[in-house]
Design an enzyme around this catalytic site. Structure first.
Site, PDB file in Angstrom:
ATOM      1  N   ASP A 142      -5.733  -4.298  11.296  1.00 27.63           N
ATOM      2  CA  ASP A 142      -4.604  -3.389  11.427  1.00 27.63           C
ATOM      3  C   ASP A 142      -4.421  -3.050  12.898  1.00 27.63           C
ATOM      4  O   ASP A 142      -5.275  -3.340  13.739  1.00 27.63           O
ATOM      5  CB  ASP A 142      -4.860  -2.119  10.605  1.00 27.63           C
TER       6      ASP A 142
ATOM      7  N   CYS B  11       0.823  -1.210   0.000  1.00 29.50           N
ATOM      8  CA  CYS B  11       0.000   0.000   0.000  1.00 29.50           C
ATOM      9  C   CYS B  11       0.860   1.265   0.000  1.00 29.50           C
ATOM     10  O   CYS B  11       2.063   1.220   0.189  1.00 29.50           O
ATOM     11  CB  CYS B  11      -0.917  -0.021   1.223  1.00 29.50           C
TER      12      CYS B  11
END
Length: 220
Positions: free
Chosen positions: A134, A9
């Site tokens: 996360d 990402c």
């Protein structure tokens, strides 16, 4: 074990994206959140995506964005996935699905907060294609560079594919895979950078090579 998908990402440069694809990445993430140090404009993301080879998925990362605006970016950039990192509810996900029906949704949930920060993975089962776990951070929406306690994942009620994120890098990815063998994929970002949005090509190659090495070692 099944093949682990890998997403990197925070892409902001075509050279970094091409290096990742050459190393075997499955998906690349583009952050459309202006407060992120890795934020990218839809126009720049579209330019990078247009230069990618086939079969590499483009993922847009959004944080509490109006569904209509997010749908417009999805259409302009031809995104295959939208990854939602804010406080998006299941109702929000349903609205975005209606506005962008060809785009699959991934809901990010933060792990390790007070009482798991109200974590309820099952609520998103009917409106998303996957979840992403996360590290909890009270003032940010990811990209902390810190790992959470992976032992917390088996205690969650999961009935759909999930990805693991949070402080992943070549030095700890083997431990992550061994600790959470049921994961569908990995999402790495800050652990593969020289600076926010500037990827380290050597680290990206090492990370992907390490994932495949561990896969082979764990294969039946």
């Amino acid at each position: 074990m099944q093949r682990i998908r890998v997403k990197i990402c925070g892409m902001t440069r075509l050279a970094d994206a091409l290096c990742a694809t050459e190393a075997g990445v499955d998906a690349l993430g583009f952050i459309f959140h202006e407060k992120s140090p890795r934020s990218i404009s839809p126009e720049k993301a579209k330019e990078i995506i247009a230069g990618l080879p086939p079969f590499v998925a483009a993922v847009g990362v959004f944080v509490n964005m109006d569904p209509a605006r997010a749908a417009a970016i999805i259409e302009v950039c031809e995104l295959e996935y939208a990854q939602l990192h804010g406080k998006e509810t299941p109702a929000y996900c349903q609205n975005l699905r209606a506005a962008a029906p060809t785009c699959k949704l991934i809901k990010a949930l933060q792990v390790g907060g007070p009482r798991e920060n109200g974590l309820n993975p099952a609520a998103y089962a009917s409106c998303t294609s996957a979840l992403l776990f996360d590290t909890y951070a009270p003032k940010t929406h990811g990209g902390t560079g810190e790992a959470f306690d992976w032992a917390l994942i088996p205690s969650l009620e999961l009935n759909q594919p999930f990805l693991l994120a949070g402080g992943l890098h070549p030095g700890n990815v083997e431990a992550a895979i061994r600790a959470v063998p049921a994961m569908y994929g990995l999402d790495a970002n800050s652990g593969l950078e020289d600076a926010p949005g500037i990827k380290n090509h050597t680290l990206m190659r090492r990370f992907l090579a390490q994932v495949r090495t561990v896969e082979q070692a764990l294969a039946p």
